[in-house]
Design an enzyme around this catalytic site. Sequence first.
Site, short mmCIF file in Angstrom:
data_model
loop_
_atom_site.label_atom_id
_atom_site.label_comp_id
_atom_site.label_asym_id
_atom_site.label_seq_id
_atom_site.Cartn_x
_atom_site.Cartn_y
_atom_site.Cartn_z
N CYS A 2 0.93 -1.18 -0.22
CA CYS A 2 0.05 -0.04 0.01
C CYS A 2 0.74 1.22 -0.08
O CYS A 2 2.14 1.24 0.29
CB CYS A 2 -0.83 0.12 1.19
SG CYS A 2 -1.67 -1.39 1.29
N ARG A 27 5.13 -0.15 -6.24
CA ARG A 27 5.20 -0.80 -5.00
C ARG A 27 4.30 -2.24 -5.12
O ARG A 27 4.48 -3.00 -4.06
CB ARG A 27 4.75 -0.16 -3.70
CG ARG A 27 5.74 0.95 -3.49
CD ARG A 27 5.41 2.04 -2.73
NE ARG A 27 4.89 1.49 -1.26
CZ ARG A 27 5.76 1.53 -0.12
NH1 ARG A 27 6.74 2.35 -0.29
NH2 ARG A 27 5.20 1.07 0.92
N TRP A 76 -2.82 -2.70 -1.56
CA TRP A 76 -2.62 -4.11 -1.86
C TRP A 76 -3.24 -4.92 -0.97
O TRP A 76 -3.20 -5.02 0.23
CB TRP A 76 -1.04 -4.30 -1.58
CG TRP A 76 -0.38 -5.58 -2.02
CD1 TRP A 76 -0.10 -5.78 -3.58
CD2 TRP A 76 -0.16 -6.80 -1.20
NE1 TRP A 76 0.41 -7.02 -3.34
CE2 TRP A 76 0.30 -7.79 -2.15
CE3 TRP A 76 -0.38 -7.05 0.03
CZ2 TRP A 76 0.73 -8.99 -1.63
CZ3 TRP A 76 -0.04 -8.39 0.46
CH2 TRP A 76 0.50 -9.17 -0.44
N ASN A 102 -1.83 2.42 5.93
CA ASN A 102 -1.17 1.26 5.31
C ASN A 102 -0.75 0.47 6.84
O ASN A 102 -0.41 0.99 7.72
CB ASN A 102 0.42 1.59 5.10
CG ASN A 102 0.30 2.30 3.51
OD1 ASN A 102 -0.85 2.30 3.18
ND2 ASN A 102 1.51 2.79 3.23
N GLY A 103 -0.58 -0.74 6.83
CA GLY A 103 -0.46 -1.76 7.93
C GLY A 103 -1.33 -2.45 8.06
O GLY A 103 -2.54 -2.82 7.32
N GLU A 483 18.84 -17.47 -7.14
CA GLU A 483 18.15 -16.16 -7.79
C GLU A 483 17.81 -16.18 -9.04
O GLU A 483 16.66 -15.59 -9.43
CB GLU A 483 19.25 -15.05 -7.63
CG GLU A 483 19.18 -13.73 -8.11
CD GLU A 483 17.85 -13.07 -7.86
OE1 GLU A 483 17.16 -13.33 -6.94
OE2 GLU A 483 17.49 -11.97 -8.28
N LYS A 487 14.06 -15.21 -10.10
CA LYS A 487 13.47 -14.16 -11.25
C LYS A 487 12.61 -14.82 -12.24
O LYS A 487 11.56 -14.23 -12.50
CB LYS A 487 14.63 -13.71 -12.05
CG LYS A 487 15.69 -12.83 -11.24
CD LYS A 487 15.14 -11.40 -11.11
CE LYS A 487 14.36 -11.49 -9.87
NZ LYS A 487 14.93 -11.02 -8.64
N GLU A 490 9.08 -15.49 -10.54
CA GLU A 490 8.20 -14.62 -10.06
C GLU A 490 7.66 -13.91 -11.18
O GLU A 490 6.57 -13.10 -11.19
CB GLU A 490 8.81 -13.62 -9.06
CG GLU A 490 10.09 -12.92 -9.71
CD GLU A 490 10.84 -12.01 -8.52
OE1 GLU A 490 10.05 -11.66 -7.45
OE2 GLU A 490 12.00 -11.92 -8.75
N HIS A 506 20.66 -35.93 -5.02
CA HIS A 506 19.85 -36.49 -3.54
C HIS A 506 18.16 -36.37 -3.77
O HIS A 506 17.50 -36.20 -2.46
CB HIS A 506 20.37 -35.77 -2.43
CG HIS A 506 21.78 -36.07 -2.17
ND1 HIS A 506 22.38 -37.13 -1.81
CD2 HIS A 506 23.08 -35.10 -2.45
CE1 HIS A 506 23.64 -37.18 -1.79
NE2 HIS A 506 24.01 -35.98 -2.18
N LYS A 605 6.33 -4.56 -4.11
CA LYS A 605 7.69 -4.11 -3.92
C LYS A 605 8.32 -3.95 -2.48
O LYS A 605 9.43 -4.36 -2.47
CB LYS A 605 7.87 -2.89 -4.74
CG LYS A 605 9.30 -2.41 -4.78
CD LYS A 605 10.20 -3.09 -6.03
CE LYS A 605 11.57 -2.85 -6.18
NZ LYS A 605 12.43 -3.81 -6.68
C1 F6R Z 1 12.47 -10.33 -5.75
C2 F6R Z 1 12.14 -9.40 -4.79
C3 F6R Z 1 11.99 -9.71 -3.54
C4 F6R Z 1 12.64 -8.94 -2.52
C5 F6R Z 1 12.31 -9.07 -1.03
C6 F6R Z 1 12.91 -8.39 0.24
O1 F6R Z 1 12.77 -10.05 -7.05
O2 F6R Z 1 12.44 -8.27 -5.14
O3 F6R Z 1 12.34 -11.03 -3.11
O4 F6R Z 1 13.89 -9.00 -2.56
O5 F6R Z 1 10.75 -8.85 -1.05
O6 F6R Z 1 12.73 -7.02 -0.14
P1 F6R Z 1 13.73 -5.91 0.11
O7 F6R Z 1 14.98 -6.25 -0.34
O8 F6R Z 1 13.30 -4.71 0.02
O9 F6R Z 1 13.78 -6.05 2.04
#
Ligand code: F6R
Length: 610
Positions: A2, A27, A76, A102-103, A483, A487, A490, A506, A605
Amino acid sequence: MCGIICYIGEQNSIPILLEGLKRLEYRGYDSAGLASINPENGEVLFVKSVGKVGELEKKVKSTDFSGNYGIAHTRWATHGKPTEANAHPHSDCTGKLFLIHNGIIENYEILKKELIKKGHKFVSDTDTEVLAHLIEDNLKDNFEDAVRKSLAMVEGTFGIAAIHKDFPRKIVVARRGSPIIIGIGENEYIAASDVNAFIRYTNRVIYLNDDEMALLNDNELVITDLNLKQIEKKPETIDWQYEADEKEGFKHFMLKEIYEQPRTVENAVRGRLIEGEGISKLGGLEPVLDRILNLKKLTFVSCGTSFYAGLYGKYVFERLTDLDVHVDYASEFRYRNLKLTEEDGVVAISQSGETADTLAALREAKRKGSLVLGLVNVVGSTIAKETHAGVYCHAGPEIGVASTKIFVSQCVILNLIALLIGRRRGLSVFDGMQLVKEIKKLSGNIEKILEKADLIREIAKKYLPYQNFLYIGRHLNFPIAMEGALKLKEISYVHAEGYPAGEMKHGPISLIDEYFPTVAIATNGFTYEKMISNIQEIKARNGKVIAVATEGNDEIKNVVDDVIYVPETIDILQPIVNVIPLQLFAYYFADFKGCDIDKPRNLAKSVTVE
Ligand code: F6R
């Protein structure tokens, strides 16, 4: 997640609020809304819409409303589906109060029952609406006092902004666990949950701390705690440039950000390397350097992509320092019964600086007396403020929800921190100088991979029919396999699993057949031969393999189905180079599938709920 933006001043608030909402879009959100009041004639604009801010904008523009103060929100969904009724602002029974939040209000069910008994009528499924009715219930002749009383009754987290038709030219904002930053302009105030929303107008800001509230008038700002005790705060000038949210010719922000990475690396190291001494200089850590140098143990805590940066950091620290290094998911670390002492250090790694679990983990470590450091991108964020010291990424805003450039920045800076500690605890000047020299070549190496984007795009196209992928790597490249898989899943919504290559036998090898391709990170280094053995095992079971290999390795072509060549660097930096083709592969794969790359479904985000 949010987002909050509010404006009070001499201008028409509507375009400023809409622009702020657009700058909060990255976000992640599913609905938006706005309330503005024209104090001259008492008219109110109260609109909400499901979907993009563009939808809200259409509704707003169909009116010719103008009002010089207002509040707006991107939601959100947590409590209740993304519907207009659940979107913020929320109002009370009188329709005169408007509130954005927010929250999470954890005791909302109990409060709601009591309010219903008193006759309040609810129109949404949200926790936030409870707060709107609670304020109505507590309201006598002083709006801010009613807000304060109500906040004292709620449990949970909040960043809020509220306005009321009967108390014109006033916005009340408050925070507990969810950021509120007040921007100070010329005869105007713009408050938001994220400086990005208003940085175009001002870089003079005041950060609210937990349990503080502020009353914003046309030309006055009064900050108090939740007992209405006045607090003096000086504005800070923040070093965060306005960058137009423009894709600059790129189809998506994610692609733009992938292409920005050579510059990201330069920004991460600028002024921080002393080549002749093979050491780094990190001003942000200087106040606690003696304590850092005496640490017995260091733990990286973070989530998602930032967790993989921490996992990579563990290998780097093991190589460059004599520290006992650990890594943990912040969401797990916080619940463990850890024997943390003053001789422990905890590094919270976070792009946003607002991730709820990372924040909770660092607070737990702080409570136990440990030194808490931050590796954060967003200047002035809660994690940056709550750590004892830290290093900023200086990577600028990352708009694509899937992190790319910040991951690279975090990995580079972890090398700088390890170098600083390592060189003071026994790493030779020669090794330090070699690392510095290679770090300086990193941006050129990344450029070389970006030049091959077309080839990676073709490979992504070829693998489009597949629904499952395995990513494997060993040692320093194990976090990169994780990673790379994250990518892909997601942004393209296909299943991908990262694994340490040695673990394949395993369990996961049973998945391998002609329909289950593997991405193998097989650049030169001491684990190369073992990676080739793993690849052979996959090939023997008809599995397809895409390898990331070192330029000049012609032999690997005979073993795998497709190769993406990358330039060679020293082994501890090689993962930073190797992740670039995996980002591009995921990007093109998702683009061919027509996915909403910058805003993947269900993701946000900044993850400010636990
Ligand atoms: C994936 C991604 C998320 C963030 C995670 C932590 O591409 O961006 O997995 O890395 O939500 O977020 P931060 O770094 O803002 O604590």
